[in-house]
Design an enzyme around this catalytic site. Structure first.
Site, short mmCIF file in Angstrom:
data_model
loop_
_atom_site.label_atom_id
_atom_site.label_comp_id
_atom_site.label_asym_id
_atom_site.label_seq_id
_atom_site.Cartn_x
_atom_site.Cartn_y
_atom_site.Cartn_z
CG ASN A 1 -0.12 3.22 -12.82
OD1 ASN A 1 -0.52 3.71 -13.62
ND2 ASN A 1 -0.67 2.03 -12.55
CE1 TYR B 1 -7.59 10.29 -10.76
CE2 TYR B 1 -8.09 11.99 -12.49
CZ TYR B 1 -7.39 10.76 -12.02
OH TYR B 1 -6.66 10.08 -12.90
CG ASP C 1 -1.90 1.22 1.24
OD1 ASP C 1 -1.71 2.06 0.76
OD2 ASP C 1 -2.97 1.04 1.98
#
Length: 285
Positions: free
Chosen positions: A106, A180, A79
């Site tokens: 990524n 985001y 994680d």
């Protein structure tokens, strides 16, 4: 001689069958690198049907694909928000695969894109998005950047490269994208700062902004947009955005992988601090 021969590259967020991370990991191996792939543990019941049907095992399946290509590979549950897990991952990677020379950041979450206006979203969603999409890049780069720096200093590597995956949502704002946009804008800025700081250690740092890419993450966003429009996901997806993409189609994860492999490799030896849109011409800046 393949262009990434001799490199040991770690790719985060590489557990999904239809994901950009897996495509990057496979392309790195195709180009000669040994590869460590990481991802979070997932509940098998929550996997998409196309993964359940083939018994997909996340990072372990990707690592098996890479080994079948004749390269060393390691799949690690890690994680990016857990620094203890990252430290253990780096130690295992260098012990079992070799001195790290490359990193692709990524790993990311979509932050309920298309359905999370800032004034109404939960604090938990904001925190999770920033923690994974931005702080996760910081965490991984600190740990692996230090390892690469040490390998360069010891002569175990001539240099290294880091590629961060942002988004077109890191280039301009979209309404209702939760945290985001903020997180992905942050990745672009962090890339530029790191390029300055790591250049003296012979480590290049660049960034990719994918556009509309045919992946499970995009399908999730399309599903939320479709619900708001009163359409099925497939109906909505069939027409959304295609008219404003000059190339007239969505991209493939493999096309993002080609760009990442280029930025990791020797053909990009004088490129650092740059952000490359890989989006079919959607955004030209």
């Amino acid at each position: 001689m393949a262009k990434l021969d001799g490199m040991v590259v770690l790719v985060t967020g590489a557990a999904r069958l239809r994901g950009i991370g897996r495509a990057i990991a496979l392309r790195c191996a195709q180009d000669g690198a040994d590869v460590i792939v990481t991802g979070r543990a997932n509940n098998p019941a929550k996997l998409p049907p196309h993964e359940r049907e083939i018994g997909w095992q996340g990072v372990n399946s990707v690592a098996e694909e890479i080994r079948a290509m004749g390269r060393k590979a390691l799949g690690v549950i890690c994680d990016v928000t857990r620094r203890d897990q990252i430290a253990a991952c780096v130690e295992q990677a260098e012990r079992e695969v070799g001195p790290l020379t490359g990193l692709v950041n990524n790993a990311g979450v979509a932050s309920e894109a298309a359905a999370a206006p800032i004034l109404d979203m939960s604090d938990a969603l904001w925190d999770e998005t920033i923690d994974i999409n931005l702080t996760g890049v910081y965490n991984m780069t600190r740990a692996i950047g230090r390892a690469i720096r040490a390998n360069v200093a010891s002569g175990a590597a001539a240099g290294g490269a880091i590629v961060n995956i942002s988004s077109l949502a890191g280039r301009f704002g979209f309404a209702n994208y939760g945290g985001y946009c903020a997180s992905k804008f942050g990745v672009v800025g962090l890339t530029q700062q790191l390029a300055h700081e790591l250049a003296p250690h012979h480590i290049r740092v660049n960034c990719i902004c994918p556009g509309s890419i045919d992946s499970d993450m995009l399908d999730g966003t399309m599903g939320r947009k479709a619900k708001l429009a009163g359409m099925t996901t497939e109906e909505f997806k069939a027409g959304y955005n295609l008219g404003i993409i000059p190339m007239g189609r969505r991209g493939l994860p493999s096309e993002q992988a080609s760009a990442a492999a280029f930025l990791l490799g020797p053909d990009a030896s004088y490129i650092t601090g740059q952000t490359l849109n890989v989006d079919g011409g959607y955004r030209m800046d």
